[in-house]
Design an enzyme around this catalytic site. Structure first.
Site, PDB file in Angstrom:
ATOM      1  N   ASP A  61      50.557   4.665  17.516  1.00 36.04           N
ATOM      2  CA  ASP A  61      49.874   3.263  17.557  1.00 36.04           C
ATOM      3  C   ASP A  61      49.754   3.105  19.086  1.00 36.04           C
ATOM      4  O   ASP A  61      50.637   3.528  19.912  1.00 36.04           O
ATOM      5  CB  ASP A  61      50.714   2.388  17.046  1.00 36.04           C
ATOM      6  CG  ASP A  61      49.867   1.016  16.731  1.00 36.04           C
ATOM      7  OD1 ASP A  61      48.507   0.980  16.890  1.00 36.04           O
ATOM      8  OD2 ASP A  61      50.200   0.112  16.284  1.00 36.04           O
ATOM      9  N   HIS A  80      42.017   6.865  22.843  1.00 41.20           N
ATOM     10  CA  HIS A  80      42.272   7.986  21.816  1.00 41.20           C
ATOM     11  C   HIS A  80      42.267   9.499  22.359  1.00 41.20           C
ATOM     12  O   HIS A  80      42.952  10.112  22.056  1.00 41.20           O
ATOM     13  CB  HIS A  80      41.127   7.756  20.877  1.00 41.20           C
ATOM     14  CG  HIS A  80      41.033   6.658  20.026  1.00 41.20           C
ATOM     15  ND1 HIS A  80      42.130   6.294  19.379  1.00 41.20           N
ATOM     16  CD2 HIS A  80      39.974   5.647  19.578  1.00 41.20           C
ATOM     17  CE1 HIS A  80      41.954   4.994  18.754  1.00 41.20           C
ATOM     18  NE2 HIS A  80      40.738   4.583  18.817  1.00 41.20           N
ATOM     19  N   LEU A  92      56.268  26.157  12.167  1.00 39.29           N
ATOM     20  CA  LEU A  92      56.114  24.475  11.931  1.00 39.29           C
ATOM     21  C   LEU A  92      54.677  24.078  11.032  1.00 39.29           C
ATOM     22  O   LEU A  92      53.692  24.734  11.098  1.00 39.29           O
ATOM     23  CB  LEU A  92      55.869  24.004  13.282  1.00 39.29           C
ATOM     24  CG  LEU A  92      55.348  22.506  13.538  1.00 39.29           C
ATOM     25  CD1 LEU A  92      56.306  21.583  13.020  1.00 39.29           C
ATOM     26  CD2 LEU A  92      55.010  22.230  14.849  1.00 39.29           C
TER      27      LEU A  92
HETATM   28  C1  FPP Z   1      46.213   3.966  16.640  1.00 40.15           C
HETATM   29  O1  FPP Z   1      46.117   3.148  17.923  1.00 40.15           O
HETATM   30  C2  FPP Z   1      45.658   5.445  16.831  1.00 40.15           C
HETATM   31  C3  FPP Z   1      44.741   5.623  15.815  1.00 40.15           C
HETATM   32  C4  FPP Z   1      44.159   4.956  14.729  1.00 40.15           C
HETATM   33  C5  FPP Z   1      44.215   7.053  16.030  1.00 40.15           C
HETATM   34  C6  FPP Z   1      45.380   8.204  16.249  1.00 40.15           C
HETATM   35  C7  FPP Z   1      44.628   9.221  16.827  1.00 40.15           C
HETATM   36  C8  FPP Z   1      44.779   9.951  17.956  1.00 40.15           C
HETATM   37  C9  FPP Z   1      46.129   9.976  18.506  1.00 40.15           C
HETATM   38  C10 FPP Z   1      44.088  11.120  18.466  1.00 40.15           C
HETATM   39  C11 FPP Z   1      43.491  11.923  17.625  1.00 40.15           C
HETATM   40  C12 FPP Z   1      44.296  12.685  16.790  1.00 40.15           C
HETATM   41  C13 FPP Z   1      43.988  13.928  16.503  1.00 40.15           C
HETATM   42  C14 FPP Z   1      45.034  14.887  15.779  1.00 40.15           C
HETATM   43  C15 FPP Z   1      42.598  14.643  16.685  1.00 40.15           C
HETATM   44  P1  FPP Z   1      45.166   1.745  17.762  1.00 40.15           P
HETATM   45  O2  FPP Z   1      43.589   2.521  18.281  1.00 40.15           O
HETATM   46  O3  FPP Z   1      45.277   1.244  16.443  1.00 40.15           O
HETATM   47  O4  FPP Z   1      45.781   1.096  19.128  1.00 40.15           O
HETATM   48  P2  FPP Z   1      45.721  -0.508  19.245  1.00 40.15           P
HETATM   49  O5  FPP Z   1      46.956  -0.933  18.289  1.00 40.15           O
HETATM   50  O6  FPP Z   1      46.364  -0.623  20.412  1.00 40.15           O
HETATM   51  O7  FPP Z   1      44.456  -0.801  18.852  1.00 40.15           O
END
Ligand code: FPP
Length: 224
Positions: A12, A29, A122
């Site tokens: 997150d 992201h 893994l």
């Molecule tokens: C949450 O942060 C994160 C996500 C919804 C996406 C997670 C994706 C990645 C780490 C990159 C892509 C991964 C792969 C494996 C290709 P948020 O956007 O909810 O953050 P915020 O709480 O600050 O809004």
């Protein structure tokens, strides 16, 4: 010292990091993906057998279309560019969640799973369009169709996480203390670490600090 076979992570804080440093959630992201790669390397170094990453929840569809598209493009490019490398490193990829994506992405995901299915160093579980409640409903439905008893063993066997141990350790970055419909059954006895840092800022040192702390916890599993 506690054994560590399975780490689950709620990654997150990408959006907040992106806005703060790059004035764009999507840039967060992109940076988050770099953390994913770092953490995979560190997971191998620590000889951990399972890593489950929450990449997209069933609720994340409510985000603006532009962000959703960006995330799936990121995922698609990551898989196209890295699957050979993951395969060479003897990593198995498994998707948790329901594969209701474009036919092109579904095919790519299936191919990646198939290609790496025999790998054993893994296992990376990528939770995509994943929601724990919907996973549990699916398990109960399968139990009903099979007309077998509702018991712990049968529920475990009918979850998407069959054939793997429950997470020993859950890490959630981003300074938020909630489970967000992630592995509700499987996390029953996991050690939970809520980390202040946003996911793109989370590094190997942070990961190893948490692992070290986890190793020394007295785990009771309900006993004394
Ligand atoms: C949450 O942060 C994160 C996500 C919804 C996406 C997670 C994706 C990645 C780490 C990159 C892509 C991964 C792969 C494996 C290709 P948020 O956007 O909810 O953050 P915020 O709480 O600050 O809004």
């Amino acid at each position: 010292m506690n054994p560590l076979n399975h780490v689950a992570i709620i990654m997150d804080g990408n959006g907040r990091w992106g806005i703060k440093y790059k004035k764009s959630r999507n840039a967060g992201h992109k940076a988050g993906l770099k953390s994913v790669e770092k953490i995979i390397r560190e997971t191998i170094k620590n000889k951990i057998k399972f890593l489950t990453l929450f990449a997209f929840s069933t609720e994340n569809w409510k985000r603006p279309k532009k962000e959703v598209n960006y995330l799936f493009n990121l995922l698609e490019n990551f898989l196209i560019n890295k699957i050979e490398d993951l395969h060479k490193k003897n990593i198995k990829l498994k998707i948790l969640g329901s594969k209701k994506f474009s036919p092109r992405l579904n095919k790519l995901l299936n191919n990646c799973e198939k290609k790496t299915s025999k790998n054993s160093r893994l296992q990376i579980n990528l939770a995509l369009n994943y929601g724990s409640k919907s996973e549990l409903i699916g398990a109960f439905k399968r139990i009903k169709i099979k007309n077998i008893n509702i018991n712990e063993k049968n529920i475990i066997k009918n979850l998407q996480t069959q054939n793997m141990p429950d997470p020993d350790l859950l890490i959630r970055t981003g300074n938020t203390k909630r489970l967000s419909n992630f592995l509700l059954w499987q996390l029953a006895y996991s050690e939970i670490f809520f980390e202040k840092k946003l996911w793109p800022a989370f590094n190997s040192k942070d990961y190893n600090r948490i692992i070290k702390e986890y190793r020394n916890i007295k785990r009771n599993f309900g006993k004394i």
